[in-house]
Write a protein that holds these residues in place. Structure first.
Motif, PDB file in Angstrom:
ATOM      1  N   GLY A 184       0.735  -1.369  -0.072  1.00  0.00           N
ATOM      2  CA  GLY A 184      -0.101   0.089   0.112  1.00  0.00           C
ATOM      3  C   GLY A 184       0.884   1.234   0.076  1.00  0.00           C
ATOM      4  O   GLY A 184       1.791   1.257   0.180  1.00  0.00           O
ATOM      5  N   THR A 187       0.977   3.887   2.023  1.00  0.00           N
ATOM      6  CA  THR A 187       1.740   4.590   3.341  1.00  0.00           C
ATOM      7  C   THR A 187       2.993   3.738   3.714  1.00  0.00           C
ATOM      8  O   THR A 187       3.993   4.859   3.657  1.00  0.00           O
ATOM      9  N   TYR A 234      -1.920  10.212   1.518  1.00  0.00           N
ATOM     10  CA  TYR A 234      -3.168   9.476   1.866  1.00  0.00           C
ATOM     11  C   TYR A 234      -4.284  10.345   1.939  1.00  0.00           C
ATOM     12  O   TYR A 234      -5.312  10.204   1.155  1.00  0.00           O
ATOM     13  N   VAL A 273      -6.352   9.645  -1.602  1.00  0.00           N
ATOM     14  CA  VAL A 273      -7.401   8.674  -1.244  1.00  0.00           C
ATOM     15  C   VAL A 273      -8.274   9.385  -0.756  1.00  0.00           C
ATOM     16  O   VAL A 273      -9.558   9.016  -1.569  1.00  0.00           O
ATOM     17  N   VAL A 274      -8.402   9.930   0.304  1.00  0.00           N
ATOM     18  CA  VAL A 274      -9.598  10.793   0.847  1.00  0.00           C
ATOM     19  C   VAL A 274     -10.141  11.813   0.090  1.00  0.00           C
ATOM     20  O   VAL A 274     -11.462  11.825  -0.182  1.00  0.00           O
ATOM     21  N   ASP A 331     -10.024  10.465  -4.054  1.00  0.00           N
ATOM     22  CA  ASP A 331     -10.673   9.287  -4.198  1.00  0.00           C
ATOM     23  C   ASP A 331     -10.042   8.551  -5.403  1.00  0.00           C
ATOM     24  O   ASP A 331     -10.740   7.590  -6.101  1.00  0.00           O
ATOM     25  N   ALA A 386      -4.979  -1.815  -1.312  1.00  0.00           N
ATOM     26  CA  ALA A 386      -5.503  -1.727  -0.077  1.00  0.00           C
ATOM     27  C   ALA A 386      -4.004  -1.099   0.970  1.00  0.00           C
ATOM     28  O   ALA A 386      -3.228  -1.377   0.563  1.00  0.00           O
ATOM     29  N   ASP A 387      -4.297  -0.175   1.985  1.00  0.00           N
ATOM     30  CA  ASP A 387      -3.533   0.457   2.768  1.00  0.00           C
ATOM     31  C   ASP A 387      -3.801   0.092   4.143  1.00  0.00           C
ATOM     32  O   ASP A 387      -4.856   0.081   4.678  1.00  0.00           O
ATOM     33  N   ASP A 423      -6.330   2.499   5.610  1.00  0.00           N
ATOM     34  CA  ASP A 423      -7.819   2.462   5.357  1.00  0.00           C
ATOM     35  C   ASP A 423      -8.682   2.294   6.594  1.00  0.00           C
ATOM     36  O   ASP A 423      -9.752   2.397   6.786  1.00  0.00           O
ATOM     37  N   ARG A 468     -11.898   3.103   5.426  1.00  0.00           N
ATOM     38  CA  ARG A 468     -12.255   2.986   4.022  1.00  0.00           C
ATOM     39  C   ARG A 468     -12.111   1.501   3.741  1.00  0.00           C
ATOM     40  O   ARG A 468     -11.413   1.535   2.578  1.00  0.00           O
ATOM     41  N   GLY A 469     -12.225   0.687   4.305  1.00  0.00           N
ATOM     42  CA  GLY A 469     -11.919  -0.872   4.137  1.00  0.00           C
ATOM     43  C   GLY A 469     -12.457  -1.488   2.794  1.00  0.00           C
ATOM     44  O   GLY A 469     -13.731  -0.880   2.452  1.00  0.00           O
ATOM     45  N   ARG A 470     -11.759  -1.962   1.943  1.00  0.00           N
ATOM     46  CA  ARG A 470     -12.066  -2.541   0.606  1.00  0.00           C
ATOM     47  C   ARG A 470     -11.963  -3.986   0.912  1.00  0.00           C
ATOM     48  O   ARG A 470     -11.342  -4.319   1.465  1.00  0.00           O
TER      49      ARG A 470
END
Lengths: 171, 530
Positions: A110, A112, A146, A150-151, A154, A159-160, A163, A168-170
């Motif tokens: 990821g 980070t 991040y 990401v925030v 978008d 996956a990080d 998250d 923001r779990g995927r």
């Protein structure tokens, strides 16, 4: 691009050119000549068409032949303007290697973690900053990236670990 | 629609909150990167291309344009204070600007630059407002052969006027044109040079090439030359020029505006060239040429006005003909193409919001820049405290994350790094990536125009000799070659003006041994200031 002071100073410290050009000076242009020569041969394998109806190979052939001619003249009479390779140039190879490694671990661990590691290597070892300065950057920057990418923007990155914190779990 | 109607409509677009924000972000960013040595407008625009992808087309071009002319203001600051040009167009400012700093007149130098830049920029935008629609109307009459000539002529002039070896620049242009052919043939659909890879079928990605060559390549180059170091800064006082300064600068600013406007329209003219010519012109007509190089305010006012004026008028060929006149404009060309907009004569009718919005935003942008560079210049000066290590690392990650976001896969990241390494090697071995990128951007359109021309003429090259536009371009090129040849015959060294200027700067520049540590002490300056 910017002009730098060291580019300007090279003019004054230039020694009178030797009568025979050392072969090393011809290397960059020779490499270019080989590359565009190969491209020209590839272009010949495409249908050339006729002047009244040029095929897909005509334009690539025109451009590569032009490049072959200009590069060829440069091999015969190498222009000035190259920079000396120094010990720090090796660092660039290491730096490039670190970027390749970054790209390899990025999808796995990821944004980070990979960015923190990259900052650690670049700031501490390539730029020789102090440890505390390195650590602050290596912790703060990935979080900032991040948040921005990401925030806010978008972008669907792999996956990080952040998250979990940002919910923001995927799958 | 008259120019006034268009401009009115443009202001409505420019004053939309999103677009106002875009111009503000653009000019602030432009000033910032102008101040920071090692990151010029080309690299910054390359860095931001993926982000503009998701933006509204008008807002994105407004922002990118702001970065360009904003960097012309910002580049002055480091030239004057540290004799390090923040971007290439401010190279000559380093001569007299730095001398003024040594005499404790840094404030006046920066003040007059900001005023000159504002006047030059604004006069040129007015010119742009009225000339662009006329030019666009005339450009509609340019046929395929005219286009081929304009693009080839433009490439030729950019390659031969630019820095470095002319022959190498020309061969880089050839390579750029060739690289643009990778992928499916636009007419027959035959895959070319794809080696069976599905990734290459749609062609090489302009963003990846630009980000690699300009972004990563420059960053690697900066890494190589910079070890830990910090710039020590001082406070700027006396930013408002005195009556005498204004009087001495009025002529140079007026001449710089006109000169910059005219040169900016020509291929290869925007930025660097105009400031160099303005400097030598001011020196020639000055009653006291001996003061030049010793802190003459005319040597700051003229070039700074000219580079701003030219960076604005350089938009005329882009917006009306669809021919970028230098590499920064080529980046904007690419950004427009990414948005599905082809710059050209039809832009004004098909996308009036983009056309007039961008022009109107320049009035706003220049006003903001005047505010940023007069009362707020001290804040930007503080930016010089940013460590290069942070700057390079942050920029690098922005490039890589941006590359990933292009197609949401790591392939583009690899492509960017590969082009970055190539870009670094090119910088080291004396190959300028600019003609390559410029040619790459024009490549597809040029090829299509060429093939159309051949179809029209039935394979005969005569068509080029019967086209008026082609003849004008040909005459320009022939004239240029004769001019260069005559100069060489008359025994003048064919060295560019830039080299001459560089040499006179170098005589007083810090020794090259100091290069790897970018640390300058300006304590001396502090004492000298009132």
């Amino acid at each position: 691009m910017s002009a730098h002071v060291d580019e300007m100073t090279t003019d004054t410290e230039a020694v009178p050119p030797p009568r025979r050009t050392p072969w090393q000076k011809r290397v960059p242009d020779a490499v270019l000549l080989l590359l565009v020569g190969a491209a020209a041969l590839q272009a010949l394998r495409l249908p050339l068409g006729s002047p009244s109806d040029p095929g897909p190979g005509m334009w690539p052939l025109v451009t590569t032949v032009f490049a072959v001619v200009t590069a060829g003249i440069c091999v015969v009479r190498p222009p000035e303007g190259s920079e000396r390779f120094t010990r720090r140039s090796w660092l660039v190879l290491l730096a490039a290697l670190s970027l390749i490694l970054y790209i390899m671990i990025f999808p796995v661990v990821g944004l980070t973690v990979s960015t923190a590691l990259l900052f650690l290597v670049w700031i501490r070892y390539f730029f020789r900053e102090r440890w505390w300065a390195t650590l602050i950057a290596a912790i703060a920057a990935p979080i900032a990236f991040y948040v921005v990418f990401v925030v806010l923007l978008d972008v669907p990155f792999p996956a990080d670990i952040l998250d979990i914190i940002f919910g923001r779990g995927r799958t | 629609m008259t120019a006034f109607d268009g401009l009115g409509q443009g202001f409505l677009v420019a004053f939309e909150p999103g677009n106002l924000l875009a111009v503000l972000v653009g000019v602030v960013l432009g000033t910032v990167i102008g101040v920071l040595p090692g990151l010029g407008p080309t690299a910054t625009i390359a860095l931001l291309l993926p982000i503009t992808y998701s933006m509204d087309p008008t807002a994105s071009i407004i922002m990118l344009a702001g970065i360009y002319y904003g960097s012309m203001y910002g580049g002055t600051i480091t030239s004057v204070l540290l004799r390090i040009p923040g971007e290439a167009a401010s190279v000559v400012t380093a001569i007299d600007g730095y001398e003024m700093t040594k005499k404790g007149r840094a404030g006046a130098a920066l003040g007059i630059s900001a005023i000159g830049s504002f006047i030059g920029g604004t006069i040129t935008v007015i010119g742009l407002t009225f000339l662009a629609p006329v030019a666009a109307k005339a450009a509609i009459m340019v046929g395929p052969p005219g286009y081929v000539a304009l693009m080839v002529g433009g490439l030729f002039l950019v390659a031969t006027i630019g820095s470095g070896s002319k022959l190498r620049n020309l061969s880089m242009a050839g390579v750029g044109l060739f690289l643009a052919t990778v992928g499916q043939d636009p007419i027959s659909g035959v895959p070319r040079f794809t080696f069976g890879s599905p990734y290459l079928l749609s062609g090489l990605d302009f963003v990846a090439i630009a980000m690699g060559l300009f972004g990563v390549g420059e960053l690697l180059h900066t890494l190589e030359r910079t070890e830990r170091g910090q710039l020590v800064m001082t406070k700027i006082k006396g930013i408002w020029p005195k009556r005498d300064d204004l009087k001495r600068s009025a002529g140079p600013i007026a001449r710089g505006s006109v000169l910059g406007f005219l040169i900016g329209i020509l291929p290869g003219g925007g930025g660097v060239m105009s400031s160099l010519i303005s400097y030598s012109m001011e020196k020639k007509i000055s009653k006291h040429p001996e003061t030049f190089g010793k802190g003459a305010i005319e040597g700051v006012a003229g070039p700074e006005t000219a580079n701003n004026a030219s960076s604005t008028s350089a938009f005329i060929p882009l917006l009306t003909l669809g021919v970028p006149s230098n590499v920064v404009l080529a980046m904007l060309f690419g950004a427009l193409m990414l948005q599905g907009i082809t710059p050209g004569p039809q832009l004004i009718t098909e996308h009036p919001a983009v056309f007039w919005g961008v022009i109107a935003s320049m009035y706003v942008g220049n006003l903001i820049l005047l505010a940023l560079n007069m009362p707020l210049v001290g804040i930007f000066v503080q930016l010089l405290r940013v460590r290069p290590s942070y700057l390079v690392s942050i920029a690098l990650v922005i490039v890589l994350l941006g590359a990933y976001s292009l197609g949401n896969n790591a392939f583009d990241m690899v492509l960017v790094v590969v082009f970055g390494i190539i870009g670094w090697i090119m910088l080291k071995t004396g190959f300028d990536p600019a003609p390559l990128v410029l040619a790459f951007v024009l490549g597809r359109i040029l090829e299509t125009s060429f093939r159309k021309t051949m179809l029209i003429s039935g394979g005969s090259l005569d068509i080029f000799l019967r086209d008026p536009v082609t003849l004008i371009v040909l005459a320009l090129i022939v004239g240029f070659i004769i001019f260069a040849a005559v100069r060489r015959l008359r025994g003048r060294t064919p060295r560019s003006l830039a080299a001459v200027v560089a040499q006179s700067t170098a005589q007083t520049a810090p020794s090259p041994a100091d290069d790897d540590v970018v640390a300058f002490d300006l304590k001396e300056t502090e004492h000298d200031q009132r």
